[in-house]
Motif scaffolding. Structure first.
Motif: not given
Length: 298
Positions: A102-115
């Motif tokens: 949950i935390g990993t994806l919250a940190g990653v996803s903001k850097h991509y439009k379509n993760l």
């Protein structure tokens, strides 16, 4: 990617079996730095996110175990992962139980439009408070990342969802709860169960997965739960399920992902050395990381 940043997330708050908080230590002890050093120009081990020794708290309204603590610690991890990506480094997170995603994806996803998300796991982790038989949050991180579930989990880092159902592929599923099966059908989530892996072969499954995600994503996160592997190859996990992916098939999967050059972040979770045999599961994790990051036999 020339730089790798390793983040330990020794969290065992998402389930009931103690010991998974020692997962990052076990993976380090299995030689992660030495194994990956030849594959990167720089490796930064950033240590562990502080978790402490909190007491178990059941949320009265939702019946979720350690809800506020998981949300709080997930936010810390999200901030660290975000920082790593901003510095131009590849984030590799070591778990901990699977609620850390949950935390990993919250940190990653903001850097991509379509993760894109590859969920390499025996389980779907698509439960919510309403469908979970246990109230354990480690069975909910994929649902939460899709924006489904308790707001404290879906809104980590202040936005939701982190991924779209059509950008998710689950590989290795063989234990799904009824609510998860309904959600998979409703949302059209692509799942390669052990039936498909046996029938098609791992090479075909990975070819299809890569083709499915390649065109429509601008980054892909690999969330690898060691219980995706067969318990003979990875015995040190909290929820083992017989009949899993073999060690060799897993190496092939990692090698094909490396060849695709599509993986932009990763986490390896659910290593529990208390339940392990001579650190076998942590060693398997490190060996699979070698393949994922480009280790070659010749």
């Amino acid at each position: 990617m020339k730089k790798l940043s390793i983040i330990g997330m020794p969290m065992d708050l998402g389930q009931m079996r103690r010991g998974v908080d020692m997962g990052p230590s076990a993976i380090r002890y299995a030689g992660i730095n030495e194994r990956l050093k030849p594959l990167f120009e720089e490796i930064h081990d950033m240590g562990d996110i502080p978790i402490g020794r909190p007491e178990v708290v059941i949320d009265k309204e939702s019946n979720l175990r350690n809800l506020d603590l998981v949300a709080e610690k997930s936010t810390l991890l999200a901030e660290k992962v975000d920082e790593v990506i901003q510095s131009g480094s590849f984030p590799l997170v070591l778990g901990g139980d699977h609620s850390i995603a949950i935390g990993t994806l919250a940190g990653v996803s903001k850097h991509y439009k379509n993760l894109g998300v590859i969920w390499y796991d025996a389980h779907g982790d698509l439960n919510t408070a309403e469908t979970s038989p246990s109230g354990n949050i480690h069975g909910m991180p994929l649902a939460a990342s899709l924006g489904i579930g308790h707001p404290s989990l879906t809104n980590i880092a202040g936005y939701a969802p982190k991924a779209k159902p059509e950008n998710v592929v689950i590989i290795g599923a063989r234990s799904l709860d009824d609510g998860e099966k309904i959600l998979i059908k409703e949302k059209g989530i692509k799942v390669y169960s052990m039936h498909e892996i046996d029938r098609l072969g791992m090479a075909k499954v990975m070819e299809e997965t890569i083709a499915y995600l390649k065109e429509k994503t601008d980054g892909v996160h690999l969330s690898l739960d060691l219980d995706g592997l067969d318990p003979n190859d990875a015995p040190g996990v909290g929820t083992p399920v017989m009949g899993g992916i073999s060690y060799r098939e897993s190496h092939l999967a990692m090698e094909m992902l490396e060849e695709s050059k599509m993986i932009t972040s990763a986490e390896f979770v659910e290593v529990n050395p208390i339940l392990d045999e001579k650190n076998k599961t942590a060693r398997a994790a490190v060996e699979l990381m070698g393949s994922l990051f480009g280790e070659k036999l010749i």
